[in-house]
Design an enzyme around this catalytic site. Structure first.
Site, short mmCIF file in Angstrom:
data_model
loop_
_atom_site.label_atom_id
_atom_site.label_comp_id
_atom_site.label_asym_id
_atom_site.label_seq_id
_atom_site.Cartn_x
_atom_site.Cartn_y
_atom_site.Cartn_z
CE LYS A 190 48.38 -15.08 -84.45
NZ LYS A 190 47.28 -15.54 -85.34
CB SER A 213 43.56 -15.39 -87.21
OG SER A 213 42.76 -16.06 -86.27
CB SER A 242 44.01 -15.46 -83.20
OG SER A 242 44.74 -15.79 -84.36
#
Lengths: 93, 471, 504
Positions: C76, C175, C151
């Site tokens: 990420k 997330s 997210s």
């Protein structure tokens, strides 16, 4: 509690985020929508409850007083928007 | 009409830079004077993703201070974020302590110029990080920012509004300055910003119980500026009130060039710092065992030493105060007394101490004053001074001759512990008389020179109203 | 090859049937080819990845390989990595190249894993749909008109679409779990403090926790064995002995008490999601687990409490983006204050600005007690609910999200609706508990996976004490074993989406 337009502008100034007059009403409506959701907590009785600021109930670990970081200013200043000297620079107020 | 007389009320907030090797939340060095940004690491620069880790050395120094002023050192304290934007504050918040500081209460005993003693109560002392510096050199309309100082540990010591004159405020600041150096938590270097005061000043009609509206004067980094800024501010406030005006709560800056204070920020820009508990740092715990360890490592504190000099050595209070003005002075004095005791194993300890005190507070202090030299750098060391005093006491030389010998030692005419003997022999100063008959006279005539009127800030610092901390 | 587990890949590499270079190229080609439409990656840098792959091959040849040596892992873009842009999905950091590595990156590098790329995400991890990225929305591999969740949507989509064997993510309020659920993969949010936050760009410090995405519990365990570990640079990092998260993977479920909170099955839960989760719990029972009814009476307060605390911390954490030392700076401005205001107005997207404003407000003078302090007290009540529930059960099972993946653009204009999507996930962050999401089926013929979550196990609570910390992975991983048996469904569906002949 509902935010007035001047309150929205005060908060935006505090947060250093420019909000144009054209945006202001939209921002106000969205913030008030969100605050409407948050107000659910008003009615809860929390008398005598200790706030929980951290996810775990442990105390702080301390570091020894030792210098461990070398001088890396060249690498660190390479990422600055403008750095023409040894200093990080910024336009004066 | 009866003229109103005014009473000044002063409280001080002092930023004491703690003498750690590394910064309070990072492993970068704290040394003064390094090239700009060479001591600003990723954490100090607030690069994305970095986190603070608290330096044990900073906490230990806060504990030393708390114990030295008889305060409560809390077993659990919290760090908080103080949020505001400024280029010298990389994270956009300062990590400080807000409603749960590590040190609560305590007091400092101060001695005023007339010898009277007073107690100034402390509100609290908390740990926080220093900000960087804007360098006001112009790079094409840009300000440079040096973040070497960012993250340097500070102990902010907040007093109660217990002082009633600029002189008292200065006496307090000097006492605090002496104490933090005494307990070895701060180098005390005011030129380098290691010890900076903010003064909260207000006035009220004498006899009133409510406090007047105060102004805060920021960043006073010398005792002289502190005194003059307060005096100026008091005059300004009285003039405004007497003309029917009102004092505005504000922050002011002292301009030493113009000798006046001026407003720093206006009311409508009043800050809303949005303090909240620092989520990156868990509660700080100080165990009883740690307190005990730190307590055991503290030196004898100035107040205790002062009392002991009076009690055990029968020194006059004023001498005891002068000799405990700094830890170096006290250590020098004790070394002279010990040297005398070694030279005269059977001598009267109180008389030896008195003689040592007279020389240290007299001839030596005068010479240091004149030369603007710290006692630690004295060209005459404690052992050689002890030998010189021993020569007076055994009748080898008179007190008057001793001054000549001292001057020669100061000038470096001979070195080593036996410098006095060498000079006496070389110059043929040995007095030919009945030592026993003159002994009493010598004691009386030992030099006791009062400090000269000061000509430099350093001299004033040494003259100082003596102060010390409560144990 | 794209369906191989991490241990199968490690075996193939060890046996020299495949080199890390070949494997990395396969995935890079897939990202650039069929995967490109998903917009799952912000940065792919074949040169950097292949150089790492070559180094890993040398390490394997030298017989110094570990379980992840030579295996490409997507990260990420919230984890900073030296040499790579680290954007956090924001214009503010669009050109920021970190001069240091996150702890998680250091650990993967030390293990010899290959950085496959930096995955797309909601800006500064603020969002539940991966639509707020400055680099464009991520698409759900199962249905390109729908969101992958957020997210960490890029990581979830990458793993689901076999663009990466595994990925990392961060979880502040769901997330990791929510995109895992909406994309049909496994995602774990570890106990707060297990994975170092150093170098993981902060959103809300007291809630943020990094964790892995993978296609099975066994793979999650392999990743956790690398990611987890004490880090002296994070004051909230837990100092405890390393543990083997794979140790209890095969342990039977007999005796496991599965708590089912009534509050997680009320109004707002889509019926098809509810029935799939019920079916999964029934499957656990058939395998020997015992179902226990529990209550989390303050569950309904978790969203409002979270949306006070998280924006408050974020408003402060994001103050450092001021255009002075790094990142975006407005081109035109008049003085310092104007430089700040324009830089932040232009550098941040609308959702980030909203949260900064909300956070600034709830911390401001006169409102702190009513919002921030009150929310932190409610947080305590929520944590107590879990403690009481865990007196009666070992894990709690329920849905991860109220519905399956929603359409792109469906909730963007309505932040409150977007926030309510986090109803089942935020409580675990508030309480610091570990939570796992594993797939448990699909919605009506359409390739819409949805999941169930296991916020916190009692064992995870226990793991705070340094005694036995091994039970948490046992519970989580063994329980998920049942659900990963459904993976073939997901796999075939994935192939459908990606079309032609994707095999290694």
């Amino acid at each position: 509690m509902s935010l007035t337009l001047p309150e929205v502008m005060r908060i935006a100034a505090l947060a250093r985020i420019a909000v144009t007059p054209a945006e202001a009403a939209g921002v106000q409506a969205q913030l008030n929508g969100i605050l409407g959701l948050l107000e659910q907590i008003d009615a809860v009785d929390t008398a005598g409850v200790e706030p929980m600021y951290h996810a775990r109930d442990v105390t702080l670990r301390l570091r020894a007083d030792e210098v461990t970081e070398p001088d890396r200013r060249t690498a660190f200043q390479a990422v600055a928007p403008r750095s023409r000297t040894a200093c990080i620079s910024c336009r004066r107020s | 009409m009866k003229k109103v007389t005014w009473e000044t009320v002063i409280g001080l907030e002092t930023h004491v830079q703690l003498s750690t090797r590394a910064k309070i939340f990072s492993g970068a060095a704290t040394a003064f004077g390094a090239p700009p940004n060479s001591q600003a690491c990723a954490v100090d620069l607030a690069l994305p993703g970095v986190l603070p880790v608290l330096n044990r050395g900073a906490v230990e120094r806060a504990i030393r201070f708390g114990l030295a002023v008889g305060a409560q050192v809390r077993s659990r304290s919290l760090f908080a974020r103080k949020n505001y934007f400024y280029p010298d504050l990389p994270k956009g918040y300062q990590i400080s302590q807000f409603d749960a500081p590590i040190v609560l209460g305590g007091a400092l005993r101060i001695v005023l110029a007339d010898g009277t003693e007073r107690t100034v109560r402390l509100t609290r002392a908390h740990l926080e990080e220093d900000a960087g510096k804007s360098l006001h050199e112009d790079f094409h309309g840009m300000s440079g920012i040096d973040l070497n100082r960012a993250g340097t540990p500070l102990l902010e010591v907040v007093s109660e509004p217990d002082m009633r004159s600029a002189a008292e405020a200065v006496a307090y600041a000097r006492a605090l300055h002496a104490l933090v150096r005494w307990i070895d938590i701060c180098d005390g270097n005011m030129q380098e910003g290691s010890f900076r005061c903010d003064a909260n000043v207000s006035v009220r009609p004498r006899g009133a119980s409510d406090l007047g509206t105060r102004c805060e004067i920021k960043n006073l980094n010398s005792f002289r500026f502190l005194e003059r800024a307060i005096e100026h501010e008091v005059g300004r406030q009285i003039a405004i009130i007497e003309e029917g005006g009102r004092i505005e709560l504000e922050t002011r800056l002292y301009d030493p060039d113009r000798d006046e204070t001026r407003s720093m920020r206006s009311k409508e820009e009043a800050h809303d710092y949005r303090y909240f508990p620092e989520p990156d740092l868990l509660p700080l715990e100080v165990s009883a065992a740690w307190l005990g360890e730190v307590g055991a490592s503290l030196p004898e504190l100035p107040a205790a030493k002062r009392e002991r000099y009076v009690r055990e050595l029968a020194l006059p209070a004023q001498d005891a105060a002068t000799l405990t003005a700094s830890r170096e002075t006290a250590e020098y004095f004790e070394a002279v007394a010990a040297g005398l005791a070694a030279a005269e194993p059977t001598g009267d300890r109180a008389a030896q101490a008195k003689a040592a005190a007279n020389w240290v507070a007299g001839e030596l202090a005068g010479a240091l004053n004149r030369a603007d030299v710290e006692i630690g750098a004295s060209p005459v060391c404690a052992r050689s001074l002890a030998r010189l005093i021993a020569r007076i006491r055994d009748g080898t030389i008179s007190g008057k001759i001793a001054k000549e010998v001292f001057d020669a030692m100061w000038a470096g005419e001979a070195a080593g512990d036996a410098a006095a003997d060498a000079i006496i022999e070389r110059r043929g100063l040995r007095q030919i008389t009945d030592a026993g008959a003159l002994e009493g006279v010598i004691d009386e005539s030992s030099p006791r020179i009062p400090p000269r009127s000061p000509s430099t800030a350093a001299a004033r610092r040494r003259r100082s109203t003596i102060s010390s901390a409560r144990q | 090859m794209f369906d191989a587990s991490l241990s199968e890949l490690a075996d193939a590499l060890a046996a020299r049937r495949l080199s890390s270079l070949e494997l990395t190229r396969l995935f890079l080609d897939r990202i650039a080819g069929p995967g490109a439409a998903l917009n799952a990656f912000i940065t792919v840098d074949p040169e950097l990845s292949l150089a790492q792959a070559r180094a890993s091959d040398r390490r394997i040849a030298a017989g110094e390989a570990g379980p992840l040596t030579g295996i490409p892992v997507a990260h990420k873009d919230i984890f900073v990595a030296e040499g790579w842009p680290s954007t956090c999905g924001s214009r503010m950091l669009a050109n920021f190249a970190s001069p240091y590595d996150a702890h998680v990156i250091e650990r993967f590098n030390a293990a010899g894993a290959v950085i496959l790329g930096k995955t797309n995400m909601d800006e500064f991890a603020m969002g539940s749909s991966s639509e707020s990225s400055w680099f464009g929305a991520v698409r759900n591999p199962w249905d390109a008109e729908r969101v992958p969740g957020g997210s960490s949507g890029g990581s979830a989509a990458a793993v689901a679409a076999r663009l990466a064997p595994a990925a990392t993510g961060s979880d502040t309020g769901g997330s990791i779990r929510q995109p895992a659920a909406l994309s049909g993969v496994c995602g774990l949010k570890p106990t707060y403090g297990v994975v170092s936050r150093y170098g993981m760009i902060a959103f809300a410090s007291s809630l943020d926790q990094g964790g892995p995405f993978a296609r099975s519990a066994a793979d999650l365990a392999v990743l956790m064995n690398v990611m987890a570990g004490f880090d002296p640079r994070d004051s909230t990092s837990l100092e405890r002995p390393a543990e083997d998260y794979a140790r209890d993977l095969a342990r039977p479920l007999k005796g496991l008490r599965v708590g089912v909170p009534a509050e997680y099955f009320g109004a707002g839960l889509a019926p098809e999601v509810g029935s799939a989760v019920e079916a999964a719990i029934a499957a656990l029972e058939r395998l020997g687990a015992t179902r226990v009814d529990v209550h989390l009476p303050n569950a309904g307060l978790s969203v409002p409490a979270y949306y006070v605390i998280a924006p408050a911390e974020a408003s402060s954490n994001l103050s450092r983006y001021d255009g002075v030392r790094y990142g975006y700076r407005a081109a035109q401005y008049d003085g310092l204050v104007d430089m700040y205001c324009r830089t932040r107005a232009e550098g941040f997207g609308p959702e980030v600005k909203r949260r900064i404003l909300v956070g600034t407000y709830v911390l401001s003078h006169g409102y702190y007690d009513a919002y921030y302090l009150k929310a932190q007290k409610i947080r305590r009540l929520i944590a107590r609910d879990f403690a009481e529930a865990f007196a009666r059960c070992d894990v709690i099972a329920g849905p991860t999200t109220p519905t399956a993946a929603f359409r792109l653009g469906e909730k963007v204009e309505d932040p409150v609706q977007m926030y309510l999507n986090d109803i089942y996930t935020v409580a675990a962050n508030l309480a610091g508990l570990p939570a796992l999401s594993v797939p448990c089926g699909f919605v009506r013929g359409r390739a819409m996976p949805f999941p169930r979550t296991r916020p916190g196990a009692k064992v995870a609570c226990r793991s705070g004490s340094s005694s036995s910390a091994t039970t948490s992975p046992r519970r989580g991983c063994s329980a998920s074993r049942t659900s990963t048996s459904r993976r073939p469904t997901g796999t075939s569906a994935c192939r459908r989406f990606l079309g032609e002949g994707l095999r290694a």
